[in-house]
Design an enzyme around this catalytic site. Structure first.
Site, PDB file in Angstrom:
ATOM      1  N   GLN A 262      -5.723  -3.368  10.615  1.00 55.13           N
ATOM      2  CA  GLN A 262      -4.605  -2.787  11.350  1.00 55.13           C
ATOM      3  C   GLN A 262      -5.017  -1.531  12.102  1.00 55.13           C
ATOM      4  OE1 GLN A 262      -0.568  -2.883   9.517  1.00 55.13           O
ATOM      5  NE2 GLN A 262      -1.688  -3.453   7.692  1.00 55.13           N
TER       6      GLN A 262
ATOM      7  N   LYS B 205       0.836  -1.212   0.000  1.00 56.29           N
ATOM      8  CA  LYS B 205       0.000   0.000   0.000  1.00 56.29           C
ATOM      9  C   LYS B 205       0.867   1.256   0.000  1.00 56.29           C
ATOM     10  CE  LYS B 205      -2.143  -1.036   3.782  1.00 56.29           C
ATOM     11  NZ  LYS B 205      -1.509  -2.356   3.999  1.00 56.29           N
ATOM     12  N   THR B 206       1.842   1.280   0.907  1.00 59.10           N
ATOM     13  CA  THR B 206       2.688   2.467   0.986  1.00 59.10           C
ATOM     14  C   THR B 206       3.500   2.606  -0.300  1.00 59.10           C
ATOM     15  OG1 THR B 206       2.774   2.228   3.370  1.00 59.10           O
ATOM     16  CG2 THR B 206       4.435   3.635   2.394  1.00 59.10           C
TER      17      THR B 206
ATOM     18  N   ASP C 121      -1.862   7.876   3.933  1.00 59.21           N
ATOM     19  CA  ASP C 121      -1.438   6.521   4.302  1.00 59.21           C
ATOM     20  C   ASP C 121      -2.072   6.156   5.655  1.00 59.21           C
ATOM     21  OD1 ASP C 121      -0.160   4.099   4.124  1.00 59.21           O
ATOM     22  OD2 ASP C 121       1.868   4.862   4.386  1.00 59.21           O
ATOM     23  N   GLU C 122      -2.206   4.876   5.945  1.00 53.14           N
ATOM     24  CA  GLU C 122      -2.740   4.404   7.232  1.00 53.14           C
ATOM     25  C   GLU C 122      -4.079   5.059   7.537  1.00 53.14           C
ATOM     26  OE1 GLU C 122      -1.094   2.097   8.881  1.00 53.14           O
ATOM     27  OE2 GLU C 122       1.024   2.321   8.399  1.00 53.14           O
TER      28      GLU C 122
ATOM     29  N   ARG D  60       4.918  -7.390  10.896  1.00 53.53           N
ATOM     30  CA  ARG D  60       6.122  -6.557  10.713  1.00 53.53           C
ATOM     31  C   ARG D  60       7.302  -7.408  10.239  1.00 53.53           C
ATOM     32  NH1 ARG D  60       4.022  -3.033   9.187  1.00 53.53           N
ATOM     33  NH2 ARG D  60       2.187  -4.289   9.455  1.00 53.53           N
TER      34      ARG D  60
END
Ligand code: ATP
Ligand code: MG
Length: 711
Positions: free
Chosen positions: A265, A37-38, A226-227, A666
């Protein structure tokens, strides 16, 4: 053009390409952890600049931390070169707001020098307000006790709902709206802004000032977030206003907005984040192109399979998604069990030693994650014993240290003498024999004449011939006059800061204090102040000067009313003429970035080859070759709570499960889940054991075999 476009999309999969090269429109990328995504967001920015010809200063990228913003900028420089990326706005919601407010300070009812106050200062202010309103420090309502902390929390909650005092009054805390009103009046008077206020005031500014709105509309053509799953409802309102989707001016085109996120998330529900914003986005920004990514590029099969297996136990999902990978690495996930927390820390440290020595793993690609900051102490101790360097993110913030707060308070007062909190903080540090009685009288003068503490002190000193106070005032005045100077180079700033520290007596005070303390060099207070000076002087002021200039150089001399859309990009400053900036400019920008640095961010110089220690919350968006999750055990994950005021237990467990999911995802290659049988904390030991989440994992891919470490 073709080549550069190729360079941008090279290596992306079809869905990622689809998002990156889509025509300019609103886009939602909804996808699981590690699906790129990033990477899509960064590639999209490159594509917009390189292929669509969008000017980089017309792009606003909103990231979750300042560190992520810096990394994003670096990655883009790698693709497009320094010049194209120079004027990109890559910030957090808070930092972007603080720049907007500084650029439109007049319209926002502030001065350009406004200061940002942090939680500790806010709390001190609420306590004082409660005292002045003759409220007890501890109030009992229906058998529950409330103190200043509860009042502050409620003020922040009200702000996050967009409520000002007097708008909708239904808080049960006694005299709450009086406290809120006086708190806000004091902030306004001292030109101070708290975190939530940054966002709320920016919203109100855009809503109430058509000219600012017009300007913002011309400024940002493309916005990327983002996020997104962790945005609060106030931040969502902000996004609608800044992008122009909240259609206040029919006929004016809104910006295109791309958001990327993963509902699984979402880990800031407790702080007001609303996953529902993803639904609203699809409706309120329609038409929205929806892109889903399922291919995970980060992790091995075993890591992914455990992540999937865990998260499917949550009932609440925006979209069902199972991550897949083509990774063929057969490494299993490792379970570690130790007798107690200190042995657990030692086991982790020993394992890390083997990873570094035997498997030649790079320490900076290893992370130890934990649920609570308190867990770090034992891990740190064990790492020191093994001679392993580490960087710790979060915990006691560098900026929360007493000596740093005092040094910054001097700088804040110098830049903004109206800053009452800073005045009160340092008027008697080091001691100038200005006692409580004198301060009480100054405070009374301040009330009587409606002036700042600094002005009241000046008045008092003249009337009462107080030499000590007069000296203090002259000291600050002298420095305030000096900050208007344009520095020739960084040495001038260092020299200035050293003068402030020495002439104020702070240097001698902390040298003495350090000498009296236990001699632990990591706690040397004077060294910390030196670290602060070196941080201020070591900042990338090219970047900072761009931040300060962002709006100013787009706005014609006559003011924003005459802005011509045709020439908004023409008169851009080159961005590297630092020489025009005064010490005041640098300090101002530094001080707001210092206040905005969340606890997840480290400011002390980072060791480059050191193991990373952080809470799971801080690890969002990052990845490491090896990850240890310490305290994967009962009581810690899910975290046992003693009060369940805000959310129900089920919602709490689901959020904790998402946290565990974030932690697991992660890891790229090696994942260690560690637990102790006995948990040790400051109030003794208690029996614990594996986390309930352990039983939701994919047991076929987990073992305890550590032989591979001894090759
Ligand atoms: P998170 O949900 O944790 O924020 P993310 O979805 O943002 O993750 P990224 O950090 O963008 O994912 O990417 C995860 C990893 O996968 C990175 O190392 C990235 O470089 C890599 N990656 C992403 N897309 C591809 C691809 N098409 N080919 C190879 N590697 C990729
Ligand atoms: Mg990401």
């Amino acid at each position: 053009m073709k080549n550069s476009e190729q360079r941008i999309i090279d290596g992306l999969n079809e869905e990622q390409k689809d998002a990156v090269t889509a025509p300019r429109q609103n886009i939602l990328v909804l996808a699981g952890a590690g699906t790129g995504k990033t990477r899509v967001l960064v590639s999209r920015i490159a594509y917009l600049i390189e292929h669509c010809g969008v000017d980089s200063n017309r792009i606003l990228a909103v990231t979750f931390t300042n560190k992520a913003a810096r990394e994003m900028r670096e990655r883009l420089i790698g693709i497009l070169g320094e010049y194209s990326v120079r004027r990109l706005w890559a910030y957090t919601f808070h930092t972007a707001s603080s720049h907007i407010l500084r650029n439109f300070a007049d319209e926002a009812g502030l001065t350009r020098n406004f200061t940002i106050i942090d939680t500790a200062d806010q709390l001190a202010l609420v306590k004082r307000v409660m005292q002045d309103l003759n409220l007890p420090s501890d109030i009992c309502v229906n058998g529950i006790r409330y103190n200043a902390r509860n009042y502050l929390q409620e003020i922040m909650d009200e702000k996050s709902r967009g409520h000002r005092p007097g708008m909708e009054e239904n808080c049960i805390l006694p005299c709450f709206y009086d406290v809120y009103a006086l708190y806000q009046a004091r902030c306004d008077k001292s030109d101070q802004v708290d975190f939530e206020e940054l966002i709320l005031r920016t919203c109100e500014l855009i809503e109430n000032k058509p000219q600012v709105r017009k300007y913002i509309r011309l400024k940002f053509q493309e916005i990327l977030v983002d996020e997104f799953q962790d945005t609060s409802s106030l931040q969502y309102r902000w996004l609608k206003l800044v992008s122009g989707a909240e259609n206040l001016d029919p006929g004016r085109y809104p910006a295109n907005v791309l958001i990327v996120g993963d509902d699984d998330q979402s880990i800031y529900g407790w702080r007001g984040a609303a996953v529902e914003n993803m639904f609203y986005f699809q409706k309120e920004f329609a038409p929205v192109k929806l892109v889903k990514l399922v291919q995970n590029y980060r992790s091995t099969k075993a890591i992914l399979s455990n992540a999937n297996s865990l998260i499917k136990n949550n009932c609440k999902h925006v979209a069902e998604k199972t991550l897949v990978t083509s990774n063929t690495d057969a490494t299993t996930v490792k379970l570690m069990s130790s007798y107690d927390s200190s042995e657990e820390a030692e086991d982790i440290a020993r394992t890390i030693r083997k990873l570094i020595d035997n498997l030649k793993r790079d320490p900076s690609d290893i992370a130890v994650l934990y649920r609570t900051n308190a867990q770090s102490r034992m891990i740190e101790k064990a790492l020191v014993e093994q001679g392993i360097d580490y960087n710790i993110y979060g915990g006691a913030r560098f900026f929360d240290r007493e000596e740093i707060k005092n040094a910054l308070a001097y700088l804040r007062l110098i830049v903004n003498p109206e800053d009452n909190i800073s005045f009160s903080r340092i008027v008697n540090v080091p001691s100038r024999k200005i006692g409580k009685v004198t301060l009480g009288k100054i405070e009374a003068l301040r009330h009587e004449f409606g002036i700042s503490m600094f002005k009241a002190a000046e008045m008092y000193a003249q009337k009462n011939k107080s030499r000590a106070l007069q000296n203090f005032i002259e000291l600050i005045r002298g420095f305030s006059a000096k900050v208007a100077e344009i520095p020739k180079d960084m040495n001038d700033i260092v020299c200035f800061l050293e003068h402030v520290i020495e002439d104020s007596g702070l240097g001698a005070y902390y040298r003495e204090k350090s000498a009296m303390e236990d001699g632990d060099s990591s706690n040397d207070r004077f060294e910390n102040i030196e670290e602060l000076i070196s941080d201020i002087s070591g900042r990338d002021y090219d970047e900072l000067s761009e931040q300060g200039a962002d709006f100013a150089d787009d706005v014609p001399e006559k003011g924003i009313g005459d802005l011509n859309p045709e020439n908004t990009g023409d008169n851009m400053m080159s961005g590297d003429n630092n020489s025009e900036h005064t010490i005041n400019d640098f300090l101002q920008i530094y001080l707001s970035s210092a206040a905005l640095m969340p606890s997840s961010e480290l400011l002390k110089s980072e060791e480059s080859s050191a193991v990373n220690l952080m809470t799971i919350h801080c690890s969002k968006g990052l990845e490491f070759g090896t990850v240890f999750i310490a305290g994967f055990e009962k009581g810690l994950l899910p975290l046992e709570r003693y009060s369940s005021m805000k959310t129900d237990q089920n919602a709490h467990i689901e959020e904790e499960r998402r946290l565990a999911y974030v932690a697991i995802t992660r890891a790229r290659e090696l994942l260690f889940l560690s637990c102790a049988e006995m948990h040790s904390s400051y109030d003794g030991q208690y029996r614990t054991g594996p986390s309930r989440f352990t039983y939701e994992l994919d047991m076929d891919t987990i073992d305890t075999d550590m032989d591979f470490l001894d090759v």
